[in-house]
Write a protein that holds these residues in place. Structure first.
Motif, PDB file in Angstrom:
ATOM      1  N   GLY A  73      69.804  20.831  58.343  1.00 38.93           N
ATOM      2  CA  GLY A  73      71.005  20.370  58.054  1.00 38.93           C
ATOM      3  C   GLY A  73      71.369  20.256  57.304  1.00 38.93           C
ATOM      4  N   VAL A  74      71.218  18.765  56.329  1.00 40.28           N
ATOM      5  CA  VAL A  74      71.611  18.531  54.839  1.00 40.28           C
ATOM      6  C   VAL A  74      71.738  19.949  54.161  1.00 40.28           C
ATOM      7  CG1 VAL A  74      71.495  17.350  52.975  1.00 40.28           C
ATOM      8  CG2 VAL A  74      71.235  16.151  55.789  1.00 40.28           C
ATOM      9  N   ALA A  75      70.923  20.787  54.162  1.00 36.71           N
ATOM     10  CA  ALA A  75      71.341  21.985  53.375  1.00 36.71           C
ATOM     11  C   ALA A  75      72.173  23.209  53.712  1.00 36.71           C
ATOM     12  CB  ALA A  75      69.849  22.680  52.769  1.00 36.71           C
ATOM     13  N   ALA A  76      72.078  22.782  55.456  1.00 31.79           N
ATOM     14  CA  ALA A  76      73.138  23.655  55.670  1.00 31.79           C
ATOM     15  C   ALA A  76      74.912  23.831  55.226  1.00 31.79           C
ATOM     16  CB  ALA A  76      72.911  24.046  57.048  1.00 31.79           C
ATOM     17  N   ALA A  77      75.333  22.108  54.832  1.00 34.84           N
ATOM     18  CA  ALA A  77      75.959  21.783  55.110  1.00 34.84           C
ATOM     19  C   ALA A  77      76.130  21.653  53.453  1.00 34.84           C
ATOM     20  CB  ALA A  77      76.109  19.861  55.132  1.00 34.84           C
ATOM     21  N   GLY A  78      75.359  21.427  52.716  1.00 34.62           N
ATOM     22  CA  GLY A  78      75.647  22.003  51.102  1.00 34.62           C
ATOM     23  C   GLY A  78      75.392  23.164  51.007  1.00 34.62           C
ATOM     24  N   LEU A  79      75.000  24.565  51.899  1.00 37.09           N
ATOM     25  CA  LEU A  79      75.698  25.564  51.468  1.00 37.09           C
ATOM     26  C   LEU A  79      76.925  26.096  51.663  1.00 37.09           C
ATOM     27  CD1 LEU A  79      74.484  28.475  50.715  1.00 37.09           C
ATOM     28  CD2 LEU A  79      74.140  28.303  53.264  1.00 37.09           C
ATOM     29  N   LEU A  80      77.272  25.156  53.233  1.00 34.78           N
ATOM     30  CA  LEU A  80      78.562  25.837  53.545  1.00 34.78           C
ATOM     31  C   LEU A  80      79.985  24.592  52.571  1.00 34.78           C
ATOM     32  CD1 LEU A  80      78.361  24.941  57.770  1.00 34.78           C
ATOM     33  CD2 LEU A  80      79.075  26.829  56.499  1.00 34.78           C
ATOM     34  N   ALA A  81      79.831  23.728  51.821  1.00 31.62           N
ATOM     35  CA  ALA A  81      79.891  23.285  51.181  1.00 31.62           C
ATOM     36  C   ALA A  81      80.598  24.059  50.059  1.00 31.62           C
ATOM     37  CB  ALA A  81      80.443  21.338  51.190  1.00 31.62           C
ATOM     38  N   TRP A  82      79.332  24.314  49.278  1.00 32.59           N
ATOM     39  CA  TRP A  82      79.299  25.066  47.979  1.00 32.59           C
ATOM     40  C   TRP A  82      79.903  26.560  48.253  1.00 32.59           C
ATOM     41  CZ3 TRP A  82      76.061  28.977  47.658  1.00 32.59           C
ATOM     42  CH2 TRP A  82      76.377  30.179  45.595  1.00 32.59           C
ATOM     43  N   ARG A  83      80.322  27.076  49.020  1.00 31.36           N
ATOM     44  CA  ARG A  83      81.172  28.005  50.581  1.00 31.36           C
ATOM     45  C   ARG A  83      82.405  27.621  50.072  1.00 31.36           C
ATOM     46  NH1 ARG A  83      80.175  32.831  48.353  1.00 31.36           N
ATOM     47  NH2 ARG A  83      80.514  33.916  50.102  1.00 31.36           N
ATOM     48  N   ARG A  84      83.155  27.001  50.210  1.00 30.41           N
ATOM     49  CA  ARG A  84      84.092  25.962  50.611  1.00 30.41           C
ATOM     50  C   ARG A  84      85.164  25.932  51.548  1.00 30.41           C
ATOM     51  NH1 ARG A  84      86.259  24.635  44.997  1.00 30.41           N
ATOM     52  NH2 ARG A  84      85.175  25.590  43.837  1.00 30.41           N
ATOM     53  N   ALA A  85      83.905  26.206  52.623  1.00 33.90           N
ATOM     54  CA  ALA A  85      84.353  26.046  54.493  1.00 33.90           C
ATOM     55  C   ALA A  85      84.570  24.875  54.650  1.00 33.90           C
ATOM     56  CB  ALA A  85      83.120  25.947  55.045  1.00 33.90           C
ATOM     57  N   GLY A  93      78.760  22.401  61.219  1.00 34.01           N
ATOM     58  CA  GLY A  93      76.927  23.397  60.835  1.00 34.01           C
ATOM     59  C   GLY A  93      75.850  22.406  61.148  1.00 34.01           C
ATOM     60  N   ALA A  94      76.172  21.746  60.190  1.00 33.51           N
ATOM     61  CA  ALA A  94      74.928  20.567  59.798  1.00 33.51           C
ATOM     62  C   ALA A  94      74.789  20.844  61.210  1.00 33.51           C
ATOM     63  CB  ALA A  94      75.363  19.218  58.779  1.00 33.51           C
ATOM     64  N   ALA A  95      75.210  20.250  62.373  1.00 36.49           N
ATOM     65  CA  ALA A  95      75.090  19.662  63.484  1.00 36.49           C
ATOM     66  C   ALA A  95      74.253  20.331  64.390  1.00 36.49           C
ATOM     67  CB  ALA A  95      75.506  19.143  64.430  1.00 36.49           C
ATOM     68  N   ALA A  96      74.729  21.466  64.319  1.00 41.25           N
ATOM     69  CA  ALA A  96      74.391  22.602  64.840  1.00 41.25           C
ATOM     70  C   ALA A  96      73.101  23.924  64.646  1.00 41.25           C
ATOM     71  CB  ALA A  96      75.575  24.141  65.250  1.00 41.25           C
ATOM     72  N   VAL A  97      72.902  23.141  63.015  1.00 39.92           N
ATOM     73  CA  VAL A  97      71.672  23.443  62.144  1.00 39.92           C
ATOM     74  C   VAL A  97      70.657  22.400  62.710  1.00 39.92           C
ATOM     75  CG1 VAL A  97      70.295  24.090  60.402  1.00 39.92           C
ATOM     76  CG2 VAL A  97      72.333  25.212  60.646  1.00 39.92           C
ATOM     77  N   THR A  98      70.830  21.410  62.553  1.00 40.80           N
ATOM     78  CA  THR A  98      70.282  20.355  63.269  1.00 40.80           C
ATOM     79  C   THR A  98      69.550  20.287  64.713  1.00 40.80           C
ATOM     80  OG1 THR A  98      70.733  19.027  61.159  1.00 40.80           O
ATOM     81  CG2 THR A  98      69.322  18.207  63.424  1.00 40.80           C
ATOM     82  N   ALA A  99      70.684  20.651  64.989  1.00 36.69           N
ATOM     83  CA  ALA A  99      69.912  20.861  66.763  1.00 36.69           C
ATOM     84  C   ALA A  99      69.358  21.541  67.223  1.00 36.69           C
ATOM     85  CB  ALA A  99      71.822  20.750  67.628  1.00 36.69           C
ATOM     86  N   VAL A 100      69.659  22.791  66.883  1.00 37.86           N
ATOM     87  CA  VAL A 100      68.616  23.876  66.954  1.00 37.86           C
ATOM     88  C   VAL A 100      67.232  23.699  66.771  1.00 37.86           C
ATOM     89  CG1 VAL A 100      68.327  26.400  66.920  1.00 37.86           C
ATOM     90  CG2 VAL A 100      70.969  25.527  66.891  1.00 37.86           C
ATOM     91  N   LEU A 101      67.487  23.615  65.755  1.00 32.09           N
ATOM     92  CA  LEU A 101      66.107  22.794  65.028  1.00 32.09           C
ATOM     93  C   LEU A 101      65.042  21.659  65.418  1.00 32.09           C
ATOM     94  CD1 LEU A 101      66.003  23.321  61.095  1.00 32.09           C
ATOM     95  CD2 LEU A 101      65.076  24.469  63.007  1.00 32.09           C
ATOM     96  N   ARG A 102      65.817  20.920  66.307  1.00 34.97           N
ATOM     97  CA  ARG A 102      65.499  19.837  67.107  1.00 34.97           C
ATOM     98  C   ARG A 102      65.147  20.533  68.392  1.00 34.97           C
ATOM     99  NH1 ARG A 102      68.145  14.781  65.132  1.00 34.97           N
ATOM    100  NH2 ARG A 102      66.873  14.770  63.373  1.00 34.97           N
TER     101      ARG A 102
END
Length: 107
Positions: A73-85, A93-102
């Motif tokens: 989730g943190v990696a997804a957040a970093g990627l989205l922040a890097w893409r200037r979301a 996005g970070a919460a969704a990735v973490t929730a889906v994986l869990r």
């Protein structure tokens, strides 16, 4: 009764010291100069400190590793922040990735 006075005095001293320390920065900024290398090192040290805080929060839970879902989730957040979301998209996005994986059973 004496303990309360000592506690209040300690709080006042700490408050005054904190105010003086924070006030000294803008007050002394024009009087104190640093070499450009030192200023760059201070800027980088703030970045390194923030990265270390993110790493320890993202990778550990208690005294052990946090598993895979939280760092993903943190990696997804970093990627989205890097893409200037937008910030809300980064957080969701970070919460969704973490929730889906869990939900899939990934720790």
């Amino acid at each position: 009764m004496n303990d309360h006075r000592v506690l209040i005095a300690a709080m006042l001293v700490l408050a005054a010291g904190t105010f003086a320390f924070r006030f000294a920065g803008p007050l002394l900024r024009s009087r104190v100069t640093f070499p450009p290398e030192a200023e760059r090192a201070m800027e980088l040290s703030a970045l390194v400190l923030l990265a270390a805080l993110v790493a320890t929060t993202a990778l550990t839970e208690g005294h052990g590793l946090a598993g895979v879902a939280r760092p993903a989730g943190v990696a997804a957040a970093g990627l989205l922040a890097w893409r200037r979301a937008p910030f809300l998209v980064v957080v969701l996005g970070a919460a969704a990735v973490t929730a889906v994986l869990r939900l899939l059973g990934v720790p």
